[in-house]
Design an enzyme around this catalytic site. Structure first.
Site, PDB file in Angstrom:
ATOM      1  N   LEU A 344       2.537 -10.341   5.491  1.00  0.00           N
ATOM      2  CA  LEU A 344       1.368 -10.123   5.207  1.00  0.00           C
ATOM      3  C   LEU A 344       1.207 -10.031   3.515  1.00  0.00           C
ATOM      4  O   LEU A 344       2.000  -9.262   3.066  1.00  0.00           O
ATOM      5  CB  LEU A 344       0.617  -9.293   5.687  1.00  0.00           C
ATOM      6  CG  LEU A 344       0.445  -9.165   7.181  1.00  0.00           C
ATOM      7  CD1 LEU A 344       1.120  -7.926   7.776  1.00  0.00           C
ATOM      8  CD2 LEU A 344      -1.000  -8.951   7.948  1.00  0.00           C
ATOM      9  N   ASP A 345       0.397 -10.871   2.792  1.00  0.00           N
ATOM     10  CA  ASP A 345       0.303 -10.712   1.469  1.00  0.00           C
ATOM     11  C   ASP A 345      -0.575  -9.348   1.331  1.00  0.00           C
ATOM     12  O   ASP A 345      -1.321  -8.991   2.301  1.00  0.00           O
ATOM     13  CB  ASP A 345      -0.526 -11.717   0.912  1.00  0.00           C
ATOM     14  CG  ASP A 345      -0.686 -11.523  -0.629  1.00  0.00           C
ATOM     15  OD1 ASP A 345       0.075 -10.832  -1.244  1.00  0.00           O
ATOM     16  OD2 ASP A 345      -1.998 -11.747  -1.008  1.00  0.00           O
TER      17      ASP A 345
END
Length: 650
Positions: A344-345
């Protein structure tokens, strides 16, 4: 009985978004309506054929007209006429050198006629024809779930032109026009509320059960329903460019795409036919019992796999779309079901991407006004969320916003611009070190409470730093907890400092948090995990996430992200709600489970049925009943994934 009923019978066209549904005359038949009428004609013809076969079977049973002692004229004629669709497809399969159930059924029917089992041949024909009708109705339910989406777009739209409100066909609405939607009306465009206040039901787009309040400045989606007050909406996206349009195109694309598991299903169906014919030959050699041999051919059925697999894929993608996740095809649905690691960014993915300045730290005696003024010049042309926070503070301080003369952006590090002959550098500590501007460096915040530190230098001199913190999405923590409960490993990847990234990671409960990453380093993370045998999903929203999205087994983009991210991704989350990702993962896994149930169930039924038939425990009639019943059971099992009528908007 067709191996690809979803594809062959599809009648939904995304062009309806701008053509079919936009006809201003409601009494004018549309192409979709003609297709639907045609479908009813075919259905009545099939019912008539079944009735004809049933009457013929009754006539043969009661021997109403038998001019020849050992040959039933009615039985032969009715089997050939009633079974024409089966024989026709079998002939086409022979020409194409394809082994299908139609061919094995043709062999069984002709064998039954050859040994004088005329009543049996007619009953088998009736069973098969009835199964085709029921299968068609079941698959039609899947098509109607998509077709019903088209009813969410109005054919005429009220727009404000030259100071007057006029009704125009929806395909004549233009971008930036003001659209007026009355209470109870369907919103025809994606846009921003210009005036008015209302509650909007947007379950068909985002999957939210409760209506959402909308006021000036809020985004609205085409296909949603305005419930209470009138709204004036500035049109931003039309037709197929809207979120609603992308949903329909995604489901339509899914109808035409073939996931690897669907190809496996088709191959397995072919192998089962070979197995049935081989078992029948062996049965005849060992027993010389023609009835047992015919029963072996009849009992084996792979249509539940061949028809149920694409139906399950279509249902899963349709359900995910209704719940707020656009999956671009069966290939990605299958990959999503196999995911075991989610990367996940941070900014814009786990956070709103609208950070706020918490503190401005001076260096070398410079004040906040000077630091913000220099930073706003550099960040004026940047699309990074941190840049927007700087520009917003400059506006609050009444600092004039000016454009730089030259602009250079280094992803993951910062920006360097030129303004009136002076160089301004704004970005990470590494960027400042690279340019030798660390004299008088203020004390670092060490990422306290997830704050990011942006350093500002001008004309070769460090001015100070700006500490900025983003706001976590409220659903992010619960979504990550749900993914971990599903056995998924979660990793937070960010271009932000390690301290800030670790702080956010601890708050969210991810398994691992890695900061200070450039775009190519994120992509390298994905590549390394895949080389270790992990099935990776990457979730991001920005240009800097695009390389990692492409490298991942499944790239997932937030709907509010950049166009580059959305184009690079295989799945798009509408409304940027991470809980929709959790639902999409669950739907994908459920789809895989249902398909495997169909696979195993078909193998068990066919194996047991062939064995019983070979030993004379099944007559042809009972074999046909088992064939049809099991086929329909597996197809109906696949329909559990289709959106319910409430979800489909019916």
């Amino acid at each position: 009985m067709s191996s690809s009923p979803i594809v062959e019978k599809s009648s939904v066209n995304p062009a309806h978004l701008s053509q079919t549904r936009n006809s201003p005359e409601r009494n004018e038949p549309t192409p979709g309506a003609e297709d639907e009428q045609h479908g009813h004609e075919v259905e009545w013809a099939e019912l008539a054929r079944i009735a004809f076969v049933a009457l013929a079977a009754a006539a043969v049973w009661f021997r109403l007209w038998e001019p020849f002692p050992h040959i039933s004229v009615i039985g032969i004629a009715a089997t050939l006429i009633g079974g024409y669709p089966i024989f026709k497809e079998a002939f086409e399969n022979i020409v194409e050198r394809k082994m299908t159930m139609e061919l094995s059924m043709t062999i069984a029917l002709l064998s039954a006629l050859a040994i004088g089992e005329f009543f049996t041949a007619l009953v088998i024909t009736g069973f098969v024809l009835a199964a085709e009708v029921l299968e068609g109705l079941t698959v039609g339910r899947g098509r109607r779930a998509i077709q019903s989406l088209l009813d969410f777009l109005p054919r005429t739209v009220a727009v404000r032109r030259n100071g007057q409100v006029i009704e125009v066909p929806s395909d004549q609405v233009q971008v930036d026009e003001t659209v007026i939607v009355k209470p109870g009306g369907h919103i025809p465009v994606d846009g921003i509320v210009l005036s008015g206040r209302s509650f909007v039901e947007q379950a068909a787009i985002t999957g939210e059960a409760m209506p959402v309040e909308k006021a000036q400045g809020d985004a609205v989606y085409a296909g949603t329903i305005n419930q209470s007050g009138a709204l004036e909406i500035g049109a931003q996206k039309l037709g197929r460019d809207t979120t609603f349009g992308r949903i329909i195109e995604a489901v339509e694309r899914a109808e035409k795409s073939r996931a690897p598991i669907q190809k496996t299903a088709d191959r397995l169906a072919g192998y089962l036919v070979y197995f049935a014919l081989g078992a029948a030959i062996l049965t005849f050699i060992l027993t010389h019992n023609v009835r047992s041999t015919i029963s072996v051919v009849i009992v084996a059925g792979a249509c539940g796999i061949a028809a149920g697999t694409p139906l399950a894929i279509l249902g899963a993608i349709g359900r995910a779309a209704h719940q707020g996740a656009i999956i671009k095809g069966g290939l990605y649905l299958e990959a999503l079901a196999a995911v075991d690691t989610v990367l996940l960014d941070k900014t814009g993915t786990l956070t709103f991407g609208t950070p706020q300045i918490r503190e401005v730290v001076s260096a070398n005696g410079f004040g906040e006004q000077q630091i913000i003024a220099a930073a706003s010049i550099a960040e004026r042309k940047s699309e990074h969320p941190l840049a927007k926070a700087v520009v917003a503070r400059a506006t609050e301080l009444a600092i004039p916003l000016v454009d730089p003369d030259e602009f250079s952006y280094t992803p993951g590090r910062g920006v360097r611009v030129s303004y009136e002959g002076e160089e301004i550098v704004v970005g990470s500590l590494a960027l400042l070190v690279e340019h030798g501007m660390t004299r008088g460096l203020p004390g670092s915040s060490n990422g306290a409470e997830g704050a990011s530190e942006v350093y500002v230098a001008r004309a070769g001199q460090l001015l100070g730093s700006i500490r900025i913190a983003d706001v976590l999405r409220p659903e992010a923590k619960n979504a990550i907890a749900a993914m971990r409960q599903m056995g998924l490993k979660t990793v937070l990847l960010s271009g932000d400092t390690q301290a800030a990234t670790s702080s956010v990671g601890r708050g969210l409960g991810v398994d691992e948090a890695v900061g200070g990453l450039l775009p190519e380093q994120k992509a390298k993370w994905v590549t390394e995990l895949r080389s270790k045998g992990r099935n990776v999903a990457m979730v991001g929203d920005g240009i800097n996430d695009a390389p990692a999205l492409v490298e991942a087994n499944v790239g997932i983009a937030m709907g509010s992200g950049t166009a580059v991210a959305r184009e690079s991704a295989d799945v798009i989350l509408i409304g940027s709600d991470l809980s929709k990702l959790v639902e999409a993962l669950r739907v994908a896994r459920r789809c895989r489970g249902i398909i495997m149930q169909n696979f195993v169930g078909t193998l068990v039924v066919d194996s047991v049925g062939v064995g019983m038939a070979a030993f004379g425990l099944l007559n042809p009639l009972l074999a046909a009943f088992i064939h049809v019943t099991s086929e329909l059971a597996f197809i109906l099992n696949s329909t559990r994934l289709l959106p319910r009528s409430s979800e489909a908007g019916q």
